[in-house]
Design a protein around this motif. Sequence first.
Motif, short mmCIF file in Angstrom:
data_model
loop_
_atom_site.label_atom_id
_atom_site.label_comp_id
_atom_site.label_asym_id
_atom_site.label_seq_id
_atom_site.Cartn_x
_atom_site.Cartn_y
_atom_site.Cartn_z
N VAL A 89 -21.34 14.23 -66.26
CA VAL A 89 -21.08 15.00 -67.61
C VAL A 89 -19.55 15.72 -67.71
N MET A 90 -19.41 16.48 -66.76
CA MET A 90 -17.99 17.26 -66.72
C MET A 90 -16.86 16.31 -66.79
N GLN A 91 -17.03 15.20 -65.78
CA GLN A 91 -16.02 14.40 -65.83
C GLN A 91 -15.66 13.34 -67.04
N MET A 92 -16.81 12.91 -67.48
CA MET A 92 -16.66 12.24 -68.93
C MET A 92 -16.03 13.17 -70.06
N ALA A 93 -16.59 14.42 -70.01
CA ALA A 93 -16.22 15.19 -71.29
C ALA A 93 -14.60 15.65 -70.92
N VAL A 94 -14.39 16.03 -69.89
CA VAL A 94 -13.00 16.64 -69.73
C VAL A 94 -11.82 15.36 -69.83
N PHE A 95 -12.07 14.11 -68.86
CA PHE A 95 -11.25 13.24 -69.15
C PHE A 95 -11.05 12.44 -70.36
N VAL B 106 -20.67 20.44 -73.97
CA VAL B 106 -20.05 21.07 -75.04
C VAL B 106 -18.95 22.15 -74.09
N MET B 107 -19.57 22.57 -73.36
CA MET B 107 -18.61 23.57 -72.44
C MET B 107 -17.36 22.58 -71.73
N PHE B 108 -17.82 21.46 -71.17
CA PHE B 108 -16.77 20.91 -70.63
C PHE B 108 -15.80 19.94 -71.47
N LEU B 109 -16.00 19.87 -72.64
CA LEU B 109 -15.58 19.24 -73.92
C LEU B 109 -14.56 20.24 -74.26
N GLY B 110 -15.04 21.68 -74.19
CA GLY B 110 -13.77 22.74 -74.58
C GLY B 110 -12.70 22.50 -73.38
N LEU B 111 -13.13 22.37 -72.12
CA LEU B 111 -12.25 22.24 -71.15
C LEU B 111 -11.21 21.23 -71.32
N GLY B 112 -11.69 19.89 -71.74
CA GLY B 112 -10.92 18.83 -72.09
C GLY B 112 -9.92 19.10 -73.21
N PHE B 113 -10.38 19.69 -74.32
CA PHE B 113 -9.44 20.19 -75.32
C PHE B 113 -8.34 21.03 -74.93
N THR B 114 -8.78 22.02 -74.19
CA THR B 114 -7.78 22.65 -73.56
C THR B 114 -6.69 22.01 -72.72
N VAL B 115 -7.21 21.12 -71.90
CA VAL B 115 -6.28 20.41 -71.27
C VAL B 115 -5.36 19.25 -72.09
N SER B 116 -5.83 18.80 -72.97
CA SER B 116 -5.09 18.17 -74.10
C SER B 116 -4.08 18.97 -74.73
N GLY B 117 -4.46 20.10 -75.02
CA GLY B 117 -3.46 21.03 -75.78
C GLY B 117 -2.47 21.30 -74.79
N LEU B 118 -2.45 21.48 -73.53
CA LEU B 118 -1.79 21.89 -72.52
C LEU B 118 -0.93 20.60 -72.21
N ALA B 119 -1.33 19.49 -71.94
CA ALA B 119 -0.66 18.42 -71.50
C ALA B 119 0.28 17.57 -72.61
N SER B 120 1.49 17.62 -72.21
CA SER B 120 2.27 17.00 -73.10
C SER B 120 2.64 15.32 -72.93
#
Length: 188
Positions: free
Chosen positions: A17-23, A98-112
């Motif tokens: 779930v973590m891998q799917m949500a984040v990536f 939901v928790m790891f989607l938040g991390l995924g959105f954080t990564v997408s905001g940081l990655a250019s």
Amino acid sequence: HLRYIDFLLPGIIALSVMQMAVFSVAFVFVTYKEKGILKRLLATPMRPMIFVLSNVITRLMVTLIQTAIFILIGVVAFNAHVVGSYWLMGLVALLGCVMFLGLGFTVSGLASTVESVPPLANLLVFPMLFLGGTFFPIDSFPVWLQGIAKYLPLSFFSDAMRQVMTQGATFSEISNDILWMLIWSVIF
């Protein structure tokens, strides 16, 4: 008695779930950002929140299906024992998503760029693969490492799922894990 597959299955569910949500979120949103799709979406009558919410709902549905498939394979192919509430397992999986989607959105905001997503996401996710209670009990780590590992988001997710699946824990019995998952959700 608890067999290794009974310990491993909840951790594998949490890990997947973590891998799917984040990536999935990070790759999609950075790709859309790079191609200018997000800017074009702002010109449409659709509100940005609806677009984000539709992506979240899609991933939540995938999480439930993915969790059900893992449980089915674990029980049928590996004779894993599941003694807890399937509804509560579903709730824990959704909260973990939901928790790891938040991390995924954080990564997408940081990655250019799309190329920067894997190193950035792996920098955050990779340590949790080994320290999040997925493959080994956190109690078996050195004491100094336990202090770090027990506060990782994946640790709370794995522990809640494991308690429900293997011990039949109720919502109140996993309330500390739920609270920490909510805290991590807000942080992300």
